[in-house]
Design a protein around this motif. Structure first.
Motif, PDB file in Angstrom:
ATOM      1  N   SER A  91     -30.296  18.728   0.015  1.00 42.60           N
ATOM      2  CA  SER A  91     -29.700  17.994   1.155  1.00 42.60           C
ATOM      3  C   SER A  91     -30.418  16.487   1.104  1.00 42.60           C
ATOM      4  O   SER A  91     -31.583  16.381   0.701  1.00 42.60           O
ATOM      5  N   THR A  92     -29.585  15.299   1.232  1.00 43.17           N
ATOM      6  CA  THR A  92     -30.210  14.102   1.528  1.00 43.17           C
ATOM      7  C   THR A  92     -30.000  13.426   2.784  1.00 43.17           C
ATOM      8  O   THR A  92     -29.128  13.667   3.354  1.00 43.17           O
ATOM      9  N   GLY A  93     -31.125  12.902   3.383  1.00 45.71           N
ATOM     10  CA  GLY A  93     -31.061  12.342   4.663  1.00 45.71           C
ATOM     11  C   GLY A  93     -32.511  12.485   5.293  1.00 45.71           C
ATOM     12  O   GLY A  93     -33.074  13.334   5.645  1.00 45.71           O
ATOM     13  N   ASP A  94     -32.785  11.337   5.868  1.00 45.44           N
ATOM     14  CA  ASP A  94     -34.169  11.056   6.647  1.00 45.44           C
ATOM     15  C   ASP A  94     -34.187  11.875   8.107  1.00 45.44           C
ATOM     16  O   ASP A  94     -35.245  12.079   8.495  1.00 45.44           O
ATOM     17  N   GLU A  95     -32.659  12.119   8.495  1.00 46.07           N
ATOM     18  CA  GLU A  95     -32.693  12.483   9.824  1.00 46.07           C
ATOM     19  C   GLU A  95     -32.878  14.203   9.793  1.00 46.07           C
ATOM     20  O   GLU A  95     -32.675  14.802  10.665  1.00 46.07           O
ATOM     21  N   LEU A  96     -32.946  14.705   8.537  1.00 44.30           N
ATOM     22  CA  LEU A  96     -32.599  16.047   8.329  1.00 44.30           C
ATOM     23  C   LEU A  96     -33.872  16.953   8.497  1.00 44.30           C
ATOM     24  O   LEU A  96     -35.129  16.514   7.934  1.00 44.30           O
ATOM     25  N   ARG A 109     -35.587  13.140   1.380  1.00 41.21           N
ATOM     26  CA  ARG A 109     -35.680  11.636   2.097  1.00 41.21           C
ATOM     27  C   ARG A 109     -34.910  10.795   1.345  1.00 41.21           C
ATOM     28  O   ARG A 109     -34.876  10.754  -0.017  1.00 41.21           O
ATOM     29  N   ASP A 110     -34.103   9.770   2.028  1.00 42.39           N
ATOM     30  CA  ASP A 110     -33.676   8.649   1.337  1.00 42.39           C
ATOM     31  C   ASP A 110     -34.465   7.629   0.829  1.00 42.39           C
ATOM     32  O   ASP A 110     -34.538   6.584   1.297  1.00 42.39           O
ATOM     33  N   ASP A 111     -35.225   7.872  -0.002  1.00 42.40           N
ATOM     34  CA  ASP A 111     -36.094   7.251  -0.739  1.00 42.40           C
ATOM     35  C   ASP A 111     -35.974   7.248  -2.311  1.00 42.40           C
ATOM     36  O   ASP A 111     -35.970   8.477  -2.914  1.00 42.40           O
ATOM     37  N   GLY A 130     -24.629  14.315   1.060  1.00 43.73           N
ATOM     38  CA  GLY A 130     -25.193  13.199   1.937  1.00 43.73           C
ATOM     39  C   GLY A 130     -25.510  12.067   0.990  1.00 43.73           C
ATOM     40  O   GLY A 130     -25.547  12.241  -0.204  1.00 43.73           O
ATOM     41  N   GLY A 131     -25.562  10.669   1.444  1.00 42.99           N
ATOM     42  CA  GLY A 131     -26.055   9.699   0.684  1.00 42.99           C
ATOM     43  C   GLY A 131     -24.840   9.057  -0.313  1.00 42.99           C
ATOM     44  O   GLY A 131     -25.136   8.205  -1.024  1.00 42.99           O
ATOM     45  N   VAL A 132     -23.612   9.686  -0.027  1.00 46.75           N
ATOM     46  CA  VAL A 132     -22.772   8.919  -1.026  1.00 46.75           C
ATOM     47  C   VAL A 132     -21.571   8.169  -0.339  1.00 46.75           C
ATOM     48  O   VAL A 132     -20.678   7.555  -0.907  1.00 46.75           O
ATOM     49  N   GLY A 151     -22.803   2.044   1.693  1.00 41.02           N
ATOM     50  CA  GLY A 151     -23.968   1.422   2.161  1.00 41.02           C
ATOM     51  C   GLY A 151     -24.925   2.473   1.768  1.00 41.02           C
ATOM     52  O   GLY A 151     -25.871   2.075   0.979  1.00 41.02           O
ATOM     53  N   GLU A 152     -24.921   3.706   1.994  1.00 43.22           N
ATOM     54  CA  GLU A 152     -25.998   4.642   1.485  1.00 43.22           C
ATOM     55  C   GLU A 152     -25.805   4.814  -0.145  1.00 43.22           C
ATOM     56  O   GLU A 152     -26.671   4.722  -0.958  1.00 43.22           O
ATOM     57  N   ALA A 153     -24.524   4.619  -0.533  1.00 42.47           N
ATOM     58  CA  ALA A 153     -24.132   4.657  -1.932  1.00 42.47           C
ATOM     59  C   ALA A 153     -24.860   3.746  -2.977  1.00 42.47           C
ATOM     60  O   ALA A 153     -25.202   4.360  -4.004  1.00 42.47           O
TER      61      ALA A 153
HETATM   62 MG    MG Z   1     -27.325  10.263   4.858  1.00 37.56          MG
END
Ligand code: MG
Ligand code: AMP
Length: 423
Positions: A199-204, A242-244, A266-268, A271-273
């Motif tokens: 999973s990707t995401g700083d919030e997770l 993380r989104d890094d 996530g991440g696609v 903005g994120e993509a």
């Molecule tokens: Mg995300």
């Protein structure tokens, strides 16, 4: 130098628009790039459940192996039976299933025979025990019987040398039983497909960690794990990333080296993509589509190194819908299924009115039920937001509304697709 294959194939596709990719077209493009695994292994019949058969199973024997009785009764010579009236015969012995009568049936005699018992030499017809009068070692039989009745012929289900099972099927309990009935201790199956996911995401945060303000529990990794397991994949859980860009690059390259397929969530989205796009274009060949569907709009597909890559959206319902609509078929094909069995889809009346705007294919979550008269209908699970995972949990089917469809009035027949096997 040749153009990369994925973009070359896509550029040949009519009216290709990555910002409004029809569901069917996306499936078509993906299907062109799927080369099934070729490595095989021998496994015990019982361990073959859920595996994909890699070589035809040829029957080494006739099934059934002998002419045998379909009923409890008496094995007779048809020529000894009366055209009219009755005949009384002596019972010369008994043929049990597993303990045959060893002699042959003499003219005017019969042999008591149980279901599955081998038909003794000389006999050609079985009389059901309900159709005789038995007294001591004698039975009286009337007229009206047919030659060969109640008899299962050797090889009538399957002859020795015949194909019992075709390669490319997924083995279910019925096939495991059939393989065993042929006396085959092992079969050849494809190796399991290896799928790495994160999973990707700083919030997770993962289960076991207390979320800080603004953080949420990761659920996609758990649904993806479940869906991959149901499909028979070997799974490699790579956790939350993380989104890094640095960490993502490392995760993508580790995943691609370890697995046949890499799946992320996530991440696609827009903005994120952008930085994921840049990263993946460096590492392989990936396209970013906005699929004309709801939920599940953003989807990334391509290759990283030698691995196939599916970048699923972040929203929990979108993950499951895109997995069902694109990843399931792709994984089954990669695993050697041929043909890939489609999920059962049929029309039933929808008892609730449905909100739908033309322009995208919708996969609403539905509940198929049967009324007191046995008639099936479907209703929607309520709110259809792509973050409402409860809607997936309550559902047992997707209601598929085609692109051009508008609102649906209650009572209208709609297409439903049963969520079977994966979810
Ligand atoms: Mg995300
Ligand atoms: P994204 O596509 O990364 O922008 O994510 C879209 C939405 O899905 C956001 O609300 C995320 O918090 C949520 N989301 C993303 N990944 C997960 C996950 N693994 N589990 C639960 N929710 C997620």
């Amino acid at each position: 130098m040749n153009e990369p294959t994925l973009s070359r194939a896509i550029s040949c596709t009519d009216d290709y628009d990555p910002n409004s990719m029809p569901v069917a077209k996306a499936r078509e493009v993906i299907a062109r790039f799927l080369a099934p695994v070729s490595t095989t292994e021998r496994v015990h019949a019982r361990a073959a459940l859920g595996r994909v058969l890699a070589a035809d199973v040829i029957s080494p024997l006739d099934v059934p192996a002998h002419d045998n009785s379909a009923m409890d009764g008496y094995a007779v010579r048809f020529a000894d039976l009366p055209r009219e009236g009755q005949v009384t015969m002596t019972v010369a012995g008994t043929a049990f299933a597993g303990a045959p009568f060893t002699g042959s049936v003499a003219p005017g005699a019969c042999v008591r025979i149980m279901t599955g018992g081998v038909v003794p030499a000389g006999a050609d017809t079985i009389i059901m025990q309900e159709h005789v009068e038995a007294k001591n070692d004698r039975v009286t039989i009337g007229a009206g019987h047919r030659k060969g009745q109640n008899l299962r012929r050797a090889g009538e289900d399957l002859a020795a040398g015949q194909v019992a099972l075709r390669h490319g099927i997924t083995l279910r309990p019925a096939e495991v039983g059939l393989i065993s009935s042929l006396g085959l201790p092992e079969v050849t199956v494809y190796r399991r497909l290896r799928a790495a996911f994160f999973s990707t995401g700083d919030e997770l945060v993962s289960l076991g960690t207390v979320p800080k303000e603004g953080q949420i529990y990761d659920s996609n990794r758990y649904t993806i794990h479940g869906m991959l397991t149901r499909l028979g994949c070997e799974v490699i859980d790579m956790g939350v990333v993380r989104d890094d860009p640095k960490l993502l690059e490392q995760a993508f390259s580790e995943a691609a080296a370890a697995a046949d397929v890499v799946i992320t969530s996530g991440g696609v989205s827009v903005g994120e993509a952008d930085f994921v796009k840049e990263l993946l274009n460096k590492m392989g060949e990936v396209v970013f589509w906005k699929i004309a569907m709801k939920p599940g709009r953003p989807l990334a597909y391509g290759r990283i190194g030698n691995a196939h890559f599916f970048g699923l959206p972040g929203n929990p319902v979108s993950v499951m819908v895109t997995f069902y609509q694109f990843v399931r078929d792709a994984l089954l094909k990669l695993a050697g299924c041929d043909p890939v069995p489609p999920l059962p889809t049929f029309k039933v009346p929808c008892t609730s009115p449905l909100k739908k705007a033309p322009g995208r294919t919708e996969f609403q979550r539905g509940i198929l039920t049967q009324d007191a008269n046995g008639a099936w209908s479907v209703r929607v699970t309520g709110e259809q937001g792509s973050g409402i995972l409860r809607s997936m949990s309550e559902a047992n089917c997707f209601i598929i509304l085609p692109t051009e469809q508008g609102n649906v009035a209650a009572g209208t027949p709609v297409d439903v697709q049963v969520m079977e096997g994966v979810i």
